[in-house]
Design an enzyme around this catalytic site. Structure first.
Site, mmCIF file in Angstrom:
data_model
loop_
_atom_site.group_PDB
_atom_site.id
_atom_site.type_symbol
_atom_site.label_atom_id
_atom_site.label_comp_id
_atom_site.label_asym_id
_atom_site.label_seq_id
_atom_site.Cartn_x
_atom_site.Cartn_y
_atom_site.Cartn_z
ATOM 1 N N TRP A 191 0.836 -1.208 0.000
ATOM 2 C CA TRP A 191 0.000 0.000 0.000
ATOM 3 C C TRP A 191 0.871 1.259 0.000
ATOM 4 O O TRP A 191 1.785 1.364 0.832
ATOM 5 C CB TRP A 191 -0.898 -0.003 1.240
ATOM 6 C CG TRP A 191 -1.803 1.195 1.364
ATOM 7 C CD1 TRP A 191 -2.662 1.677 0.432
ATOM 8 C CD2 TRP A 191 -1.947 2.041 2.526
ATOM 9 N NE1 TRP A 191 -3.337 2.778 0.934
ATOM 10 C CE2 TRP A 191 -2.919 3.017 2.219
ATOM 11 C CE3 TRP A 191 -1.364 2.061 3.798
ATOM 12 C CZ2 TRP A 191 -3.312 4.003 3.130
ATOM 13 C CZ3 TRP A 191 -1.755 3.036 4.702
ATOM 14 C CH2 TRP A 191 -2.719 4.000 4.370
ATOM 15 N N GLN A 204 5.137 5.341 -4.281
ATOM 16 C CA GLN A 204 6.259 5.983 -3.588
ATOM 17 C C GLN A 204 7.615 5.421 -4.010
ATOM 18 O O GLN A 204 8.621 6.121 -3.951
ATOM 19 C CB GLN A 204 6.048 5.804 -2.076
ATOM 20 C CG GLN A 204 6.888 6.696 -1.198
ATOM 21 C CD GLN A 204 6.740 6.323 0.271
ATOM 22 O OE1 GLN A 204 5.929 5.471 0.641
ATOM 23 N NE2 GLN A 204 7.529 6.958 1.137
ATOM 24 N N TYR A 230 -4.850 -0.369 -4.635
ATOM 25 C CA TYR A 230 -3.532 0.198 -4.386
ATOM 26 C C TYR A 230 -2.946 0.743 -5.693
ATOM 27 O O TYR A 230 -2.757 -0.010 -6.660
ATOM 28 C CB TYR A 230 -2.584 -0.832 -3.764
ATOM 29 C CG TYR A 230 -2.991 -1.303 -2.375
ATOM 30 C CD1 TYR A 230 -4.027 -0.697 -1.663
ATOM 31 C CD2 TYR A 230 -2.336 -2.362 -1.754
ATOM 32 C CE1 TYR A 230 -4.396 -1.126 -0.393
ATOM 33 C CE2 TYR A 230 -2.705 -2.800 -0.483
ATOM 34 C CZ TYR A 230 -3.737 -2.172 0.180
ATOM 35 O OH TYR A 230 -4.100 -2.608 1.434
ATOM 36 N N ALA A 251 1.572 2.487 12.426
ATOM 37 C CA ALA A 251 0.705 3.661 12.235
ATOM 38 C C ALA A 251 1.285 4.590 11.164
ATOM 39 O O ALA A 251 1.470 5.791 11.380
ATOM 40 C CB ALA A 251 0.483 4.399 13.555
ATOM 41 N N GLU A 308 15.746 -3.903 9.434
ATOM 42 C CA GLU A 308 15.570 -3.628 10.867
ATOM 43 C C GLU A 308 14.337 -4.356 11.402
ATOM 44 O O GLU A 308 14.401 -5.050 12.419
ATOM 45 C CB GLU A 308 15.417 -2.115 11.093
ATOM 46 C CG GLU A 308 15.114 -1.788 12.547
ATOM 47 C CD GLU A 308 14.995 -0.298 12.860
ATOM 48 O OE1 GLU A 308 15.011 0.528 11.937
ATOM 49 O OE2 GLU A 308 14.879 0.012 14.068
HETATM 50 P P1 NDP Z 1 3.223 0.604 8.672
HETATM 51 O O1 NDP Z 1 2.287 1.276 9.581
HETATM 52 O O2 NDP Z 1 4.212 -0.312 9.289
HETATM 53 O O3 NDP Z 1 3.974 1.747 7.838
HETATM 54 C C1 NDP Z 1 5.001 1.408 6.965
HETATM 55 C C2 NDP Z 1 5.844 2.651 6.661
HETATM 56 O O4 NDP Z 1 6.536 3.068 7.845
HETATM 57 C C3 NDP Z 1 6.914 2.381 5.640
HETATM 58 O O5 NDP Z 1 6.432 2.414 4.322
HETATM 59 C C4 NDP Z 1 7.927 3.466 5.973
HETATM 60 O O6 NDP Z 1 7.413 4.694 5.485
HETATM 61 C C5 NDP Z 1 7.864 3.482 7.494
HETATM 62 N N1 NDP Z 1 8.806 2.525 8.129
HETATM 63 C C6 NDP Z 1 8.708 1.160 8.186
HETATM 64 N N2 NDP Z 1 9.726 0.639 8.891
HETATM 65 C C7 NDP Z 1 10.501 1.677 9.281
HETATM 66 C C8 NDP Z 1 11.688 1.749 10.036
HETATM 67 N N3 NDP Z 1 12.277 0.673 10.541
HETATM 68 N N4 NDP Z 1 12.219 2.978 10.253
HETATM 69 C C9 NDP Z 1 11.636 4.101 9.768
HETATM 70 N N5 NDP Z 1 10.499 4.081 9.041
HETATM 71 C C10 NDP Z 1 9.928 2.879 8.796
HETATM 72 O O7 NDP Z 1 2.481 -0.276 7.598
HETATM 73 P P2 NDP Z 1 1.542 0.136 6.335
HETATM 74 O O8 NDP Z 1 0.667 1.278 6.673
HETATM 75 O O9 NDP Z 1 2.425 0.235 5.148
HETATM 76 O O10 NDP Z 1 0.638 -1.155 6.232
HETATM 77 C C11 NDP Z 1 1.231 -2.422 5.940
HETATM 78 C C12 NDP Z 1 0.368 -3.144 4.928
HETATM 79 O O11 NDP Z 1 -0.931 -3.363 5.454
HETATM 80 C C13 NDP Z 1 0.102 -2.390 3.610
HETATM 81 O O12 NDP Z 1 1.175 -2.456 2.709
HETATM 82 C C14 NDP Z 1 -1.108 -3.133 3.105
HETATM 83 O O13 NDP Z 1 -0.724 -4.358 2.542
HETATM 84 C C15 NDP Z 1 -1.867 -3.378 4.402
HETATM 85 N N6 NDP Z 1 -2.913 -2.343 4.606
HETATM 86 C C16 NDP Z 1 -4.221 -2.737 4.574
HETATM 87 C C17 NDP Z 1 -5.246 -1.842 4.742
HETATM 88 C C18 NDP Z 1 -6.658 -2.315 4.697
HETATM 89 O O14 NDP Z 1 -7.572 -1.493 4.672
HETATM 90 N N7 NDP Z 1 -6.907 -3.612 4.683
HETATM 91 C C19 NDP Z 1 -4.978 -0.401 4.940
HETATM 92 C C20 NDP Z 1 -3.572 -0.096 5.011
HETATM 93 C C21 NDP Z 1 -2.596 -1.029 4.864
HETATM 94 P P3 NDP Z 1 8.309 5.936 4.984
HETATM 95 O O15 NDP Z 1 8.259 5.905 3.502
HETATM 96 O O16 NDP Z 1 7.610 7.104 5.555
HETATM 97 O O17 NDP Z 1 9.704 5.772 5.499
#
Ligand code: NDP
Length: 331
Positions: A21, A27, A54, A217, A299
């Site tokens: 997502w 991105q 997505y 989050a 990580e």
């Molecule tokens: P997270 O809340 O874990 O956010 C992930 C984001 O956090 C990354 O893309 C990155 O963003 C940042 N991040 C992750 N690890 C680190 C780290 N170690 N250090 C610093 N920044 C970090 O998860 P998502 O919101 O991406 O959700 C995960 C999955 O869940 C989605 O891909 C999708 O498959 C599913 N989903 C399902 C939904 C539904 O309605 N069913 C809705 C939303 C998600 P950055 O680019 O800012 O660094």
């Protein structure tokens, strides 16, 4: 990697999985997408999560290309899609027949997801939200038929109420159809109600599995927004102002600042503390990770090592910081 049965099903899902997502087709570039999936697979991830909505369908195309290029055996991974919002292909605007959980869209969306992902069947297929315009009975039949046709192996829901999930089970039982096996709710230190309270009975009664989303989050629980707004992050993407406003509420940031200090005291990092906290909940079948950089995934895979640090005393300290433990209703 640890594996766990997805609810009552016999399917063993890796407890850390990976989703696309806002990253694939949006991105991050296609090469990074491939690097991320390869890293995940090499670390034992066997579940890749996707949805028609997505990047307007583009995320599935990117994932499909990676699956094809990698040449992984089809019996070594689980891939999902979700139906409801429709896939506008970046064109903007959908006509009414291109969305929802009615028989027509469910069937067509599944065929389109199979094409974009370049697979013969979906392991998991989710109803991405409840559809108030379509009787649940029609959706249960539609999902059952896809399973009978061999296009889907297990179906589930996302952000449905416990009552709606039970209604689907009641209908499935009445007509001897295959009911939903799993739900995909948001679950993290800041959003807890559905997983901890609302579904608490139905884990036992229908054996609900959960594939939880946004464990960090959207990055807030990494602590990177504690002291300002870094460049090149999800919450800076144009068009996601709604997410930014919600995620960066001062109440959340205050909690994350205190949690970050606790993580440091424990000798770990904030992302690992937040992911380990989700893994500690036994009703969570798998935590779906998101990442825009390989260093983040590298990580995050260390989260298993942090679960053992979460003693009763540490969990109590986390509760004192969060102050958001959902209450079970008392009658
Ligand atoms: P997270 O809340 O874990 O956010 C992930 C984001 O956090 C990354 O893309 C990155 O963003 C940042 N991040 C992750 N690890 C680190 C780290 N170690 N250090 C610093 N920044 C970090 O998860 P998502 O919101 O991406 O959700 C995960 C999955 O869940 C989605 O891909 C999708 O498959 C599913 N989903 C399902 C939904 C539904 O309605 N069913 C809705 C939303 C998600 P950055 O680019 O800012 O660094």
């Amino acid at each position: 990697m640890e594996y766990k049965r997805l609810g009552k099903s016999g399917l063993q899902v890796s407890r850390l999985s990976f989703g696309s997502w806002l990253t694939f087709g949006k991105q991050v570039g296609d090469t990074t997408a491939e690097d991320l999936m390869k890293l995940a697979y090499d670390n034992g991830v066997n579940f890749f999560d996707n949805a028609e909505a997505y990047a307007g369908g583009r995320s599935e195309e990117v994932m499909g290309e990676v699956l094809k290029n990698m040449g992984w055996r089809r019996d070594s991974y689980i891939v999902s899609s979700k139906v409801f919002f429709g896939a506008d292909g970046g064109k903007g605007g959908l006509v009414p027949t291109q969305k929802g959980l009615n028989r027509k869209h469910v069937r067509e969306a599944c065929d389109q997801a199979l094409q974009r992902l370049q697979v013969d069947y979906l392991d998991l297929y989710f109803c991405h939200r409840p559809d108030k315009q379509t009787p649940i009975e029609e959706t249960v039949w539609s999902m059952h038929n896809l399973i009978q046709q061999g296009k889907v192996l297990y179906w589930g829901t996302s952000e449905w109420s416990a009552q709606e999930i039970m209604e689907a089970h009641r209908i499935a039982e009445r007509y001897h159809l295959i009911g939903p096996a799993m739900e995909q709710p948001q679950y993290n230190m800041l959003v807890r109600d559905k997983v901890e309270v609302e579904y608490s009975q139905i884990y036992k009664t229908v054996g609900l599995g959960t594939t939880i989303w946004s464990p960090l989050a959207s990055g807030v629980l990494t602590g990177k927004y504690n002291d300002g707004f870094p460049d090149d992050t999800r919450l800076g993407i144009e068009g996601l102002e709604w997410l930014k406003d919600r995620a960066l509420a001062e109440e959340n940031l205050g909690r994350v600042r205190e949690l970050s200090a606790l993580a440091k005291e424990l000798g770990t990092t904030m992302p690992l503390l937040a992911i380990a906290w989700c893994l500690k909940n036994d009703n969570v079948s798998t935590v779906i990770l998101g990442a825009s950089k390989t260093s983040q995934l590298e990580e995050n895979f260390k989260a298993f090592e942090v679960v053992s640090l979460l003693t009763d005393e540490v969990m109590d300290r986390i509760e004192l910081i969060l102050k958001n433990k959902p209450e079970h209703p008392v009658f």
